[in-house]
Design an enzyme around this catalytic site. Structure first.
Site: not given
Ligand code: GLA
Length: 741
Positions: A360-361, A440, A474, A476, A524, A546
């Site tokens: 992920d991030d 954010r 993924k 986002d 997402c 989330d």
């Molecule tokens: C969003 C997504 C999460 C995650 C974060 C990462 O909030 O919904 O699942 O990937 O970003 O920063």
């Protein structure tokens, strides 16, 4: 509508002037588009207008719709008449589907029928009604697709400026439907971050009820562009007439439900006209997104199954393909990882039977390392400090463990603290002279700009070219539009932003899908901010929310699956206490809930207590061997609604199309006092087939159903039902039903 009679008198003379002449056979001609069980009927009136006549269960004889008693016969009481695509001008005083400022400044549009053509391809009939303004050179084509087996219809229009000047579209909905019932009940879906897809059902009273988004991006987090409309009575699961609708568009939308002075209900669905006037130059045309709808004469259960069938076949990328079980690094590691943390997670994931690891991030940015959400977004180079051997090392490591590899990106966005923002301030959505509002800590890139489209495409293309083994992305999108403004669009085209942004996004997706048809992509947007049938053809699934709390997910997935299929519903087992709600839930409950959708994990596997590991492995094996196929292709039956149950239970099941296999999920959503046990009446089985019922995902020898392991015919299971011994909050049970010969 009362003005129509007045207009009718005028129509006679304007008919004479009209350049569009109709053969006698076309007037009063009935045009019907049918699916296996439903039908949409239009007729052309004597005044040349295309009239909406009927949408409902299929009729054996539609000839009876003609002749349509015209309102310009003074001796007859005018019948209710709603145009197929009502425009503003000459009589229509409800919210119109189309309003236009013509090249000569005239606000009037008067569409008359020109011709109808029909094409068929396998399983789909596509009808096109061509309508032309009687005076201005504006042509509207109303498209209807009838998906035979799925009982789903799609409607959209193209609007062409055939005049010499400029035409400004003010309203340009995709679809118009009209209903007549004693009462109307609207179920729609609302929420917020970590609380998406709640349901509310309300009675529609005279006036207009609107469901809309003006957020531009991430538009489905607070309202979803879909609904269930029930006629006469509140929606029931297995009885009553209802209509499901869903707009296939990821930008601003508006669904309008107008009960007028005659108690007719008009439903409009389309792009939100809010500050969205769209200019058409000479020769240009505008195509609206599709509005999908389906009719059920036996409750909302059929609505859901129709949408799911349609989505798997036409509306979801690789809709029939089984999805791998994944471990996502987010809740397990957040931004705090290095190679070792990730490879350890992969080791554990592989041992548990997981099939895909998703990073992920936090993996990118060097000048502005992405160690929090404060910086680095936009700088898609691997963070050399965290991952010195690059992504390929991780991908190869995953492969060596038998895992596929996936990665998180958010290519539409930028942190002000990033090299990208420094280099391309003109790519950022903003209003000149005003301080930019971050959300954010980030800003939005202007996808109306082809250079930005190229950049976003490049983010994906470079990643996949450099690392062809990336299996999953993924994607986002963590903010919406607040200060609209494009430095690319001209000052008199600023209102195009909402439409052109989404078109730009879809163009990028088209390129991605053309080159990378097999890469799995998750939609997402801070969780469920992009759950719509506009984005799903490009995506294999969506991140539902989330909020990964299993109890919350019982409700959220119940509602999500009213419209969207379980296989697209990413559903992860996370840590306890849950990071969003703080609730402590048993591992069995977490798995039993997550297994009713696309199963994944989102935790640090090392946090699973040793004593629970064996259960986790067994549940994953059960999902692979028995449940996944049913989640992918099965029919969903909701047995006990968590919303409607007087006790604290919920249950649903998935049944294979051949009715030989099914899985039943039952949950306690709260404590039930002694003696209160749910009797679950199964559905969707063949009454004559005999099934063995076997509990899976067991944590003890205790039977949740006294008849566990026995055989019953479908009639027994449906009529007598299964009494379950689950009573405490977070109790749950999963049963497999397999035909025995
Ligand atoms: C969003 C997504 C999460 C995650 C974060 C990462 O909030 O919904 O699942 O990937 O970003 O920063």
């Amino acid at each position: 509508m009362t003005c129509v009679l007045r207009w009718g008198l005028m129509a006679v003379s304007s008919l004479l002037l009209s350049s569009i002449t109709h053969a006698a056979s076309q007037l009063n001609q009935v045009y019907q588009l049918s699916t296996d069980n439903t039908q949409l009927v239009y007729t052309v009136g004597e005044d040349g207008r295309l009239i909406f006549r009927y949408y409902g269960p299929r009729l054996s004889n539609t000839d009876q719709f003609a002749p349509w008693r015209s309102y310009n016969r003074p001796d007859c009481q005018r019948e209710a008449n709603y145009e197929a695509y009502p425009s503003f001008g000459l009589g229509y005083v409800n919210e119109p589907a189309l309003s236009v400022i013509n090249a000569n400044g005239s606000l009037i549009t008067e569409l008359v029928f020109d011709n109808y053509v029909q094409q068929s391809s396998e399983g789909v009939i596509h009808g096109i009604f061509t309508l032309r303004d009687r005076v201005a050179a504006v042509c509207v084509q109303l498209h209807v697709e009838a998906y035979q087996q799925e009982d789903v219809m799609a409607q959209w229009v193209t609007i062409a400026n055939e005049s010499k000047g400029e035409v400004s579209l003010q309203r340009f909905y995709s679809s118009f439907l009209n209903f007549r019932a004693n009462n109307y009940y609207l179920t729609h879906f609302y929420g917020t971050w970590a609380g998406e897809m709640n349901r509310v059902e309300e009675t529609l009273e005279p006036g207009i009820k609107v469901v809309e988004s003006k957020k531009g991006v991430r538009t489905t987090q607070s309202e979803n562009p879909s609904f269930i409309l029930s006629l006469d009575h509140p929606a029931q699961e297995n009885s009553g007439h209802c209509i499901g609708g869903a707009l296939a568009w990821s930008g601003n939308y508006k669904l309008s439900f107008e009960v007028d002075e005659r108690d007719y209900l008009s439903v409009l669905a389309g792009i939100n006209p809010f500050l969205a006037a769209y200019k058409l130059n000479k020769g240009e045309q505008f195509q609206t997104p599709k509005f999908l709808f389906t009719y059920s004469a036996n409750g909302q259960g059929t609505i859901s199954r129709n949408f799911h069938d349609w989505a798997r076949r036409y509306g979801l990328h690789a809709g029939m393909k089984e999805r791998p079980i994944l471990l996502n690094s987010w809740e397990g590691a957040y931004f705090n990882f290095d190679e070792q943390v990730l490879t350890d997670m992969m080791d554990d994931a592989a041992q548990m039977g997981v099939e895909l690891f998703v990073l992920d991030d936090g993996w990118f940015g060097n000048k502005y390392p992405r160690n929090s959400d404060k910086m680095g977004l936009g700088d898609w180079q691997v963070n050399a400090k965290k991952l010195p051997r690059g992504l390929q090392y991780l991908i190869d490591y995953a492969t060596s463990k038998g895992l596929k590899f996936g990665i998180w990106i958010e290519p539409e966005m930028v942190n002000p603290k990033s090299e990208l923002a420094e280099k391309h301030p003109e790519w950022i959505v903003q209003s000149p002279g005003r301080e930019k509002i971050t959300m954010r800590n980030q800003l939005l890139l202007d996808l109306t700009n082809p250079e930005v489209q190229e950049f976003v495409w490049g983010v994906v293309d470079k990643l996949l070219t450099a690392h062809p083994d990336i299996y999953y992305i993924k994607w986002d999108a963590n903010r919406h539009v607040e200060q609209v403004g494009s430095q690319y669009l001209s000052s008199n085209e600023q209102t195009h932003f909402w439409v052109d942004y989404i078109r730009g996004l879809y163009e990028v997706y088209d390129r991605i899908r053309a080159k990378y048809p097999d890469v799995m992509i998750q939609a997402c947007a801070s969780g469920g901010g992009r759950v719509d049938y506009g984005s799903l053809p490009y995506h294999d699934e969506f991140w539902t929310s989330d909020n990964s709390d299993a109890l919350q997910r019982v409700y959220m997935q119940y509602v999500t699956n009213l419209i969207y299929p379980p296989i697209a519903t990413a559903s992860h087992v996370s840590a306890t206490p849950n990071h969003q709600t703080g609730s402590v839930t048993p591992i069995k409950f977490r798995f039993d809930v997550a297994m009713s959708g696309r199963l994944g994990l989102e935790l640090q596997p090392k946090d699973i207590p040793a004593g629970e590991m064996a259960f986790a492995r067994e549940a994953i094996t059960n999902y692979k061997n028995h449940v996944r196929e049913l989640v992918t292709k099965g029919d969903l039956y909701r047995l006990i609604s968590p919303y409607a149950c007087t006790n604290n239970h919920a249950a649903n099941m998935l049944v294979s199309k051949d009715k030989r296999k099914a899985v039943l999920f039952a949950y306690c959503t709260g404590f039930n006092r002694r003696g209160i046990r749910p009797t679950v009446h199964l559905q969707g089985l063949d009454p004559a087939k005999v099934y063995r019922i076997t509990e899976i995902n067991k944590v003890s020898k205790r039977k949740a159903f006294w008849g566990d392991g026995n055989c019953y015919d479908g009639a027994y299971l449906q009529q007598v039902g299964v009494e379950l011994q689950i009573a405490r909050q977070y109790d749950s049970a999963v049963f497999l039903l397999e035909e025995v010969k």
